[in-house]
Design an enzyme around this catalytic site. Sequence first.
Site, PDB file in Angstrom:
ATOM      1  N   GLU A 260       0.859  -1.181   0.000  1.00 19.35           N
ATOM      2  CA  GLU A 260       0.000   0.000   0.000  1.00 19.35           C
ATOM      3  C   GLU A 260       0.893   1.228   0.000  1.00 19.35           C
ATOM      4  O   GLU A 260       1.747   1.385   0.867  1.00 19.35           O
ATOM      5  CB  GLU A 260      -0.918   0.024   1.220  1.00 19.35           C
ATOM      6  CG  GLU A 260      -1.847   1.241   1.232  1.00 19.35           C
ATOM      7  CD  GLU A 260      -2.612   1.397   2.538  1.00 19.35           C
ATOM      8  OE1 GLU A 260      -3.597   2.144   2.541  1.00 19.35           O
ATOM      9  OE2 GLU A 260      -2.207   0.788   3.562  1.00 19.35           O
TER      10      GLU A 260
ATOM     11  N   ASN B 177      10.099   7.814   1.657  1.00 14.84           N
ATOM     12  CA  ASN B 177       9.565   8.541   0.515  1.00 14.84           C
ATOM     13  C   ASN B 177      10.163   7.866  -0.715  1.00 14.84           C
ATOM     14  O   ASN B 177      11.197   8.278  -1.226  1.00 14.84           O
ATOM     15  CB  ASN B 177       9.951  10.020   0.581  1.00 14.84           C
ATOM     16  CG  ASN B 177       9.388  10.817  -0.591  1.00 14.84           C
ATOM     17  OD1 ASN B 177       8.588  10.311  -1.365  1.00 14.84           O
ATOM     18  ND2 ASN B 177       9.820  12.062  -0.718  1.00 14.84           N
TER      19      ASN B 177
ATOM     20  N   ASP C 227      -3.029  11.808  -2.729  1.00 14.40           N
ATOM     21  CA  ASP C 227      -3.131  13.251  -2.971  1.00 14.40           C
ATOM     22  C   ASP C 227      -3.476  13.479  -4.444  1.00 14.40           C
ATOM     23  O   ASP C 227      -2.766  13.003  -5.330  1.00 14.40           O
ATOM     24  CB  ASP C 227      -1.786  13.907  -2.642  1.00 14.40           C
ATOM     25  CG  ASP C 227      -1.872  15.425  -2.573  1.00 14.40           C
ATOM     26  OD1 ASP C 227      -2.679  16.014  -3.333  1.00 14.40           O
ATOM     27  OD2 ASP C 227      -1.141  16.018  -1.767  1.00 14.40           O
TER      28      ASP C 227
ATOM     29  N   LYS D 122      -3.548  20.811  -9.427  1.00 14.16           N
ATOM     30  CA  LYS D 122      -2.993  21.764 -10.387  1.00 14.16           C
ATOM     31  C   LYS D 122      -2.271  21.034 -11.519  1.00 14.16           C
ATOM     32  O   LYS D 122      -1.540  20.077 -11.290  1.00 14.16           O
ATOM     33  CB  LYS D 122      -2.035  22.718  -9.678  1.00 14.16           C
ATOM     34  CG  LYS D 122      -2.715  23.628  -8.663  1.00 14.16           C
ATOM     35  CD  LYS D 122      -1.722  24.590  -8.046  1.00 14.16           C
ATOM     36  CE  LYS D 122      -2.417  25.504  -7.037  1.00 14.16           C
ATOM     37  NZ  LYS D 122      -1.456  26.449  -6.407  1.00 14.16           N
TER      38      LYS D 122
ATOM     39  N   GLU E  32      -9.326   5.424   6.994  1.00 15.69           N
ATOM     40  CA  GLU E  32      -9.883   6.498   7.814  1.00 15.69           C
ATOM     41  C   GLU E  32     -10.579   7.537   6.947  1.00 15.69           C
ATOM     42  O   GLU E  32     -11.665   8.028   7.288  1.00 15.69           O
ATOM     43  CB  GLU E  32      -8.773   7.164   8.638  1.00 15.69           C
ATOM     44  CG  GLU E  32      -8.194   6.292   9.740  1.00 15.69           C
ATOM     45  CD  GLU E  32      -7.053   5.395   9.281  1.00 15.69           C
ATOM     46  OE1 GLU E  32      -6.444   4.717  10.124  1.00 15.69           O
ATOM     47  OE2 GLU E  32      -6.779   5.340   8.052  1.00 15.69           O
ATOM     48  N   TYR E  33      -9.955   7.892   5.820  1.00 18.50           N
ATOM     49  CA  TYR E  33     -10.559   8.869   4.919  1.00 18.50           C
ATOM     50  C   TYR E  33     -11.870   8.349   4.344  1.00 18.50           C
ATOM     51  O   TYR E  33     -12.842   9.095   4.185  1.00 18.50           O
ATOM     52  CB  TYR E  33      -9.597   9.199   3.773  1.00 18.50           C
ATOM     53  CG  TYR E  33      -8.549  10.224   4.115  1.00 18.50           C
ATOM     54  CD1 TYR E  33      -8.905  11.538   4.434  1.00 18.50           C
ATOM     55  CD2 TYR E  33      -7.201   9.895   4.112  1.00 18.50           C
ATOM     56  CE1 TYR E  33      -7.944  12.484   4.740  1.00 18.50           C
ATOM     57  CE2 TYR E  33      -6.226  10.835   4.419  1.00 18.50           C
ATOM     58  CZ  TYR E  33      -6.606  12.130   4.727  1.00 18.50           C
ATOM     59  OH  TYR E  33      -5.647  13.063   5.040  1.00 18.50           O
TER      60      TYR E  33
END
Length: 213
Positions: free
Chosen positions: A44, A96, A118, A122, A192-193
């Site tokens: 994940e 990362n 995310d 833009k 959670e989101y």
Amino acid sequence: MRLRHKPWADDYLKENDDIVVQNPFDQKGKWNSLFSEDQPLHIEIGTGKGQFIAGMATQHREINFIGIERAKSIIVSAVEKVKQAEIENARLLNENAQDLRDLFAENEVDKIYLNFSDPWPKTKHEKRRLTYHTFLQQYKGILKPDGEIVLKTDNRKLFEYSLVSFSKFGMILDEVLLDLHDYQDPENVQTEYEEKFSGKGQPIYRCKAYFSS
């Protein structure tokens, strides 16, 4: 959303090295050696607070899971959830990972989950979206030939963008759901989101895709 700094996070992650892999790049090609069983490997990207990966590992003991989260202040919550679940088939990486091919060998991964990534709305940030073609190239490099990508999001524009990106890359869409919760999938583990947005009546989009041979 601004993250609250947790000065104790570094020590906490090191103390829980049975869950948080300390030298993950050394594990390339031999991830299953960290688990008690040699089983399919699912990852994940963007684990967040860990509700999804802890739930999936509990529900599927026959699969080994790895969650990747770069924010120390967030991954500490994921560590707690994995500990509380008392599971042995989940590990976490505080990294990362700019190129997953540095972490995983060719054909090492069976499935990749992209949960509520995310959206980078833009246009100038398009290259940061996790379904941009350079990321798809990485996924193709580590997935097995029949490996799958599962995307869940509340962001319709990211969902539409991802469908187009998958198609342009020559991927095959195995599932496209415009509201996952309409289907009441009994095996769906919420993040959670997901709980937050679906509780407000927001549709949850999900698709599954794989690379054509």
